[in-house]
Design a protein around this motif. Sequence first.
Motif, PDB file in Angstrom:
ATOM      1  N   THR A 354       0.885  -1.166   0.000  1.00  0.00           N
ATOM      2  CA  THR A 354       0.000   0.000   0.000  1.00  0.00           C
ATOM      3  C   THR A 354       0.927   1.221   0.000  1.00  0.00           C
ATOM      4  O   THR A 354       2.129   1.096   0.248  1.00  0.00           O
ATOM      5  N   ARG A 355       0.340   2.389  -0.225  1.00  0.00           N
ATOM      6  CA  ARG A 355       1.178   3.602  -0.226  1.00  0.00           C
ATOM      7  C   ARG A 355       1.823   3.811   1.135  1.00  0.00           C
ATOM      8  O   ARG A 355       2.965   4.215   1.262  1.00  0.00           O
ATOM      9  N   LEU A 356       1.040   3.488   2.164  1.00  0.00           N
ATOM     10  CA  LEU A 356       1.534   3.627   3.535  1.00  0.00           C
ATOM     11  C   LEU A 356       2.800   2.806   3.743  1.00  0.00           C
ATOM     12  O   LEU A 356       3.798   3.273   4.300  1.00  0.00           O
ATOM     13  N   ALA A 357       2.761   1.554   3.262  1.00  0.00           N
ATOM     14  CA  ALA A 357       3.908   0.660   3.459  1.00  0.00           C
ATOM     15  C   ALA A 357       5.115   1.140   2.669  1.00  0.00           C
ATOM     16  O   ALA A 357       6.236   1.157   3.174  1.00  0.00           O
ATOM     17  N   SER A 358       4.881   1.540   1.407  1.00  0.00           N
ATOM     18  CA  SER A 358       6.029   1.985   0.609  1.00  0.00           C
ATOM     19  C   SER A 358       6.662   3.213   1.225  1.00  0.00           C
ATOM     20  O   SER A 358       7.871   3.359   1.252  1.00  0.00           O
ATOM     21  N   ARG A 359       5.821   4.063   1.747  1.00  0.00           N
ATOM     22  CA  ARG A 359       6.340   5.321   2.278  1.00  0.00           C
ATOM     23  C   ARG A 359       7.048   5.127   3.616  1.00  0.00           C
ATOM     24  O   ARG A 359       8.109   5.664   3.853  1.00  0.00           O
ATOM     25  N   HIS A 360       6.435   4.314   4.495  1.00  0.00           N
ATOM     26  CA  HIS A 360       6.942   4.290   5.870  1.00  0.00           C
ATOM     27  C   HIS A 360       7.615   2.993   6.294  1.00  0.00           C
ATOM     28  O   HIS A 360       8.311   2.974   7.304  1.00  0.00           O
TER      29      HIS A 360
END
Length: 562
Positions: A354-360
């Motif tokens: 998810t975007r959350l995972a890629s980002r953080h």
Amino acid sequence: MVLSPVIGKLLHKRVVLASASPRRREILSQAGLRFEVVPSRFKEKLDKAAFPTPYAYAIETAKQKALEVASRMHQKDLRAPDVVIGADTIVTIGGLILEKPADKQDAYRMLSRLNGKEHSVFTGVAIIHCCSEDGQLDMDVCEFHEETMVKFSELSEDLLWEYIDSGEPMDKAGGYGIQALGGMLVECVRGDFLNVVGFPLNHFCKKLVELYCPPRREDVQRVKHESIPAVDTFEIASDAAQGDEGCGPSRAGVDGHSGQAPAGPQGPDTNGLVENPPPFPSDLLDLIDGFKASKALFTACKLKVFDVLKEEGPLKAVDVARKINASVCGTGRLLDVCVALGLLEKTDTGYGNTRLASRHLASEGACSLHGFVAYHDEHAWTVFTDLESAVRQGPQAAAGRPEEDPSQSRDRRLRFMRAMHGLTQLTARQVATAFDLSRFTSACDLGGCTGALARELAREYPRLKVTVFDLPEVIEHVSSFHPEGWQPERLHFVPGDFFKDDLPDAQLYVLSRILHDWADDRVHELLSRVSRSCKPGTFTGPRRMMLNDDLGPVAPPQRVVT
Ligand SMILES: Cc1cn([C@@H]2O[C@H](COP(=O)(O)OP(=O)(O)OP(=O)(O)O)[C@@H](O)[C@H]2O)c(=O)[nH]c1=O
């Protein structure tokens, strides 16, 4: 027409909408709800920086709006309504929360930020059930939030100004109204449209079902596929409504939410089973089970699942297993858990971040919390395993552990620095801008670690010289956290111990994520030292930023209000 299994649950109650928003009024009346409108007088001025997430802020504001109306109405005629509904809609982009613009320039600033980009719209909702007895007001709060992603097209300056001049932006969060002219700015929407307009009707209805119609045992058995949550559908409510008793009295549902026992008769039936079981304690089960979710996240991070998928995803479980050198079956299970936790997405082509995972959660990147996760996995996890002995014997038990060998303590320090660096990179901008510090020319960040906050302070205030004061063994490693040859302007590092050495001179002392690590007497000692170093006019802050960031083993987070 009213869909009676949901909105119908409120038909015989006195319902108040604590909102002046014409959109909320329209959405709810079109759904068939009968209610009075009593706009809240609560001033929307909560300290945004004190909330861990934007939606926590929106929920709290919604709650305060509703509580204000409930207690005002109760005070007025000692009779509160049965239900008060409050809501708050915010727009967020790049960590900033946008509410209603103050004027046209403000609207322009907001719309320019949103221009060509995707942002989130959160609505926090509070449903308050009131009960007045003997002049006393009892309130049960149920709260939730909904997020919708909205993408703006690339818009010209002319168009933005024409839109602003139409007057539409002024009473709307983020400065636009998707339901009217503002719809022209929007390229696409992911999620509940009505949530953007101001009220997440669908989620609200699900909450009503959850509150008023907890599923009966028979209903749960009727659900064939175990991955379909029984209370998450309106259909369950319809079934229950036909059989009637399944939808218990309103207080039972509400009490279920607050964790108290329902009012109705209970007791074991002849088979030893509870005849009229209390509502399912899902919050409690989440607490009991919560550590598994944390450990799954830690493990996926440690195995670099998110790095692999960031670089090469989407991938099938078998390919991920090969890349992280793990078993196919174990990897598949871990990936599925990550999907359930909202960290990964699963499609026909395989698993992707998810975007959350890629980002953080990937290990590289300016917003990475990988080090913070690793610290929790390797250090906090072990310390919390000893929580029972710390409670039994007192915090000195933890302090009295045998000294570890120096290379281990060096590694642990580095891990800690990595954790703090990652987290501070995410929060530094908000901390630096939470106060107007432009009148200061010198600041000292006590325990400032890698200088991530100090760097942001120096960048934000061009007149400010910042000293980072931290232990020599910390300062020694600072360079490894910054690009080679990093020589920031107006920023320097001074090694020392803030309990022993003289504090560097400064007009402003910053203690961010420091006090929570110490017992009260040590905190007192440290603040006294800072106080003695302060010249008249010196300012110590921002301390609010310490909320909820306790990394220490036993000491609870200190809530010190500046
Ligand atoms: C993004 C967006 C927002 N809004 C309106 O923005 C206000 C938010 O402000 P709030 O503080 O949540 O509510 P309020 O209007 O001040 O009312 P109150 O509940 O009394 O605080 C609400 O109106 C919403 O509809 C739209 O109408 N369309 C949109 O696309």
